[in-house]
Structures are given as C-alpha cells and as structure tokens.
Design an enzyme around this catalytic site. Structure first.
Site, PDB file in Angstrom:
ATOM      1  N   GLY A  79       0.811  -1.216   0.000  1.00  0.00           N
ATOM      2  CA  GLY A  79       0.000   0.000   0.000  1.00  0.00           C
ATOM      3  C   GLY A  79       0.841   1.262   0.000  1.00  0.00           C
ATOM      4  N   ALA A  80       0.228   2.409   0.402  1.00  0.00           N
ATOM      5  CA  ALA A  80       0.857   3.727   0.278  1.00  0.00           C
ATOM      6  C   ALA A  80       1.376   3.869  -1.159  1.00  0.00           C
ATOM      7  CB  ALA A  80       1.967   3.931   1.317  1.00  0.00           C
ATOM      8  N   LEU A  81       0.463   3.657  -2.085  1.00  0.00           N
ATOM      9  CA  LEU A  81       0.842   3.524  -3.500  1.00  0.00           C
ATOM     10  C   LEU A  81       1.318   4.837  -4.114  1.00  0.00           C
ATOM     11  CD1 LEU A  81      -2.068   1.199  -4.714  1.00  0.00           C
ATOM     12  CD2 LEU A  81       0.162   0.557  -3.777  1.00  0.00           C
ATOM     13  N   HIS A  82       2.267   4.709  -5.028  1.00  0.00           N
ATOM     14  CA  HIS A  82       2.789   5.862  -5.764  1.00  0.00           C
ATOM     15  C   HIS A  82       2.910   5.462  -7.228  1.00  0.00           C
ATOM     16  CE1 HIS A  82       6.497   3.591  -5.604  1.00  0.00           C
ATOM     17  NE2 HIS A  82       6.435   3.570  -4.278  1.00  0.00           N
ATOM     18  N   HIS A 101       4.294   2.009  -8.236  1.00  0.00           N
ATOM     19  CA  HIS A 101       3.339   0.893  -8.210  1.00  0.00           C
ATOM     20  C   HIS A 101       2.419   0.952  -9.436  1.00  0.00           C
ATOM     21  CE1 HIS A 101       3.986   1.388  -3.700  1.00  0.00           C
ATOM     22  NE2 HIS A 101       4.324   0.137  -3.909  1.00  0.00           N
ATOM     23  N   GLN A 160      12.182  -2.606  -9.483  1.00  0.00           N
ATOM     24  CA  GLN A 160      13.621  -2.847  -9.376  1.00  0.00           C
ATOM     25  C   GLN A 160      14.310  -1.973  -8.334  1.00  0.00           C
ATOM     26  OE1 GLN A 160      15.594  -2.831 -13.177  1.00  0.00           O
ATOM     27  NE2 GLN A 160      16.303  -4.914 -12.808  1.00  0.00           N
TER      28      GLN A 160
END
Ligand code: PAF
Length: 282
Positions: free
Chosen positions: A31-34, A37, A150
């Site tokens: 989560g805490a997507l940026h 993601h 990566q």
C-alpha cells in the site's frame, strides 16, 4: 474493481478467469501507492488480461517493529488510484487471513548468500518474511506474471530464487525504478520524510550517480568513500552500505571495466527513515 478480503473467494474467482483462458498479472504491494506501483499495474495491464493487486503490510518481513508500526497507511487513496489505473482485482486480506496458523513460517527458504548480504545482512529475517508472504500470495492468486519494482533489486533476485526453488509457474517481470523530478526514487517510505528531509533525501541518488559517472576513471574503494561522503554531508544519520556489485550475482566487485553490467546500491537513514536505491551500469 472487485475487492476481495478472503483468500478462498479470490482463489475461486481466479480459477474461473483461468478457465476462460485469461492470463493473470499480479502486483503485490504494502500500500501507500505511488506512481512506481501504478507503472507496474500498467505493465501488467499491457501484458495480461486481468490484473490483481494486493495490499498487505506483512508483519513477518519487518525486522524493526518501529518500522512496521510507522509504515504509512493510505488505503482509501490507494483504492482510488488502483481504480483509476484500471486494476481488475484488489486483494485486501487481514493478517489472520494470510497467516491463519500464526506468523511463524513452516518453511525455511534456502536463499543461499542472497540472504546474508546487503539488505539481508542489515535486516536479518527480512527475506524469509518476504518469501513467506509472496509464496502464500502466489498460491492464492496463481498468476502467470508477477511484477516487482527494481528499486528493491535484491528482493527481485530473492523472488526469482523462490520461483526456482519451488518451480512456481510464474514469470517475474521487474519494473524500472520511477523517480521524482529531482531524482529521488519513489518509495512509500518517502511519505514519512519531513519537508526538510525530503530536500536532503536525493543525496542517495546523487551519490549513486556520482559512482556511475566516475566508474571508468576512479578506483572502486575511493568511489565508495566519495559516495558515503556525499550522503553524510547531506545530513543522513547512518549509512548501512554503499556497494558496487555484479548485476547478475549481486556479489561486490573489486574493479570495474571487465564489461559485465554492474549495480550500485545504497541504504541509509535520514531522520529515522531508511531509504534504499540502486542504479544499473550496463
Ligand atoms: O516490495 C514490497 O512492497 C513487499 O516486500 C512485497 C513484495 C509486497 C511483499 O510484502
């Protein structure tokens, strides 16, 4: 986007997709997507017929309990971002759903030296926890492809090893590291940086870039010292490592210039937030 909280109902749904001949792409996250993601979601959408994302802050991979407690949670925004990005399925399990028999893993993953170097050395048990959760998720989601960023270079190698150890029928697709305008690698942990620290955080990338720029002309030990100085001077409190490694094996190199691709990696603390980054020198 369909949200599943239970493994059994998700597995049943995925089975119907497989029966229809669909390919499944999987993006596991905490989560805490940026945008990093979201670029993996995008990669999955262009490769597969259905994209599954999981959000699960996995307690077994945190060697530092404070890091676990402080891990950013932005679930409502995450759901919004995933919907906008065209994600088909979100898996949002509880800890009890993933670990019904408790947190202790019945399996010890034989990761060899990968477990004891760099991240493995500074975060004991971390990769066992990562394997435990990814192995469990792969058994539920049964994807054709798994997409991982990566920025976690060593994690990608560990998951490739997991896939080989258990001959799992899934292909790992590593995604490029996405960066902010100043070069800072996108990371959920960046949310924990104060505005002042955020300004300084780019020093890790600058140090890695310094090594890349001077690799042909400067001795490796000198380069590492210079890079450490760049990070220290920016105000970082502690540096775990700056290392120059063979990109295929992740073993440190003593000298550059034999034509093999290299990866330069660093991990350092800024106001209690541990940042990692790497760049590849092909
Ligand atoms: O990279 C991460 O966010 C995590 O390590 C992963 C792969 C989702 C496993 O918890």
């Amino acid at each position: 986007m369909i949200i599943f909280k239970h493994a059994q109902s998700l597995a049943k749904h995925i089975l119907t997709l497989h029966e229809k001949g669909q390919t499944i792409g999987f993006v596991p996250t905490m989560g805490a997507l940026h945008n990093g993601h979201l670029s993996l979601i995008n990669q999955s959408r262009t490769t597969c017929s259905s994209t599954v994302c999981s959000i699960f802050i996995n307690p077994t991979q945190f060697n530092d309990p404070k890091d676990f407690e402080k891990y950013p949670v932005t679930i409502e925004n995450d759901i919004l971002l995933l919907e906008r990005a065209g994600t088909d399925i979100l898996f949002l399990p509880s800890v009890a759903e993933i670990y019904p028999a408790g947190l202790t893993s019945p399996i010890h993953y034989e990761l060899g030296y990968l477990e004891n170097i760099l991240e493995g050395f500074y975060r004991p048990g971390h990769f066992q926890g990562v394997c435990q959760v990814v192995h469990t998720l792969l058994k539920i989601v049964v994807p054709d492809y798994i997409f991982l960023g990566q920025k976690d270079y060593q994690q990608c190698m560990v998951i490739q090893k997991l896939i080989s150890l258990f001959s799992l029928p899934v292909i790992l697709k590593p995604g490029d590291t996405l960066r902010e305008a100043d070069g800072l690698a996108m990371s959920s942990r960046n949310l924990r940086l104060s505005p002042a620290s955020r300004q300084k955080a780019v020093a890790v990338y600058q140090a890695l870039n310094y090594i890349k720029m001077h690799i042909k002309t400067t001795d490796i030990q000198q380069l590492k010292q210079d890079a450490i100085q760049i990070i220290e001077q920016a105000g970082f409190n502690k540096i775990d490592y700056v290392e120059i490694c063979d990109a295929a094996t992740l073993l440190p190199v003593e000298e550059a210039g034999n034509g093999k691709p290299l990866v330069v990696l660093a991990a350092a603390f800024l106001d209690g937030v541990r940042l990692i980054d790497n760049i590849i020198i092909a």
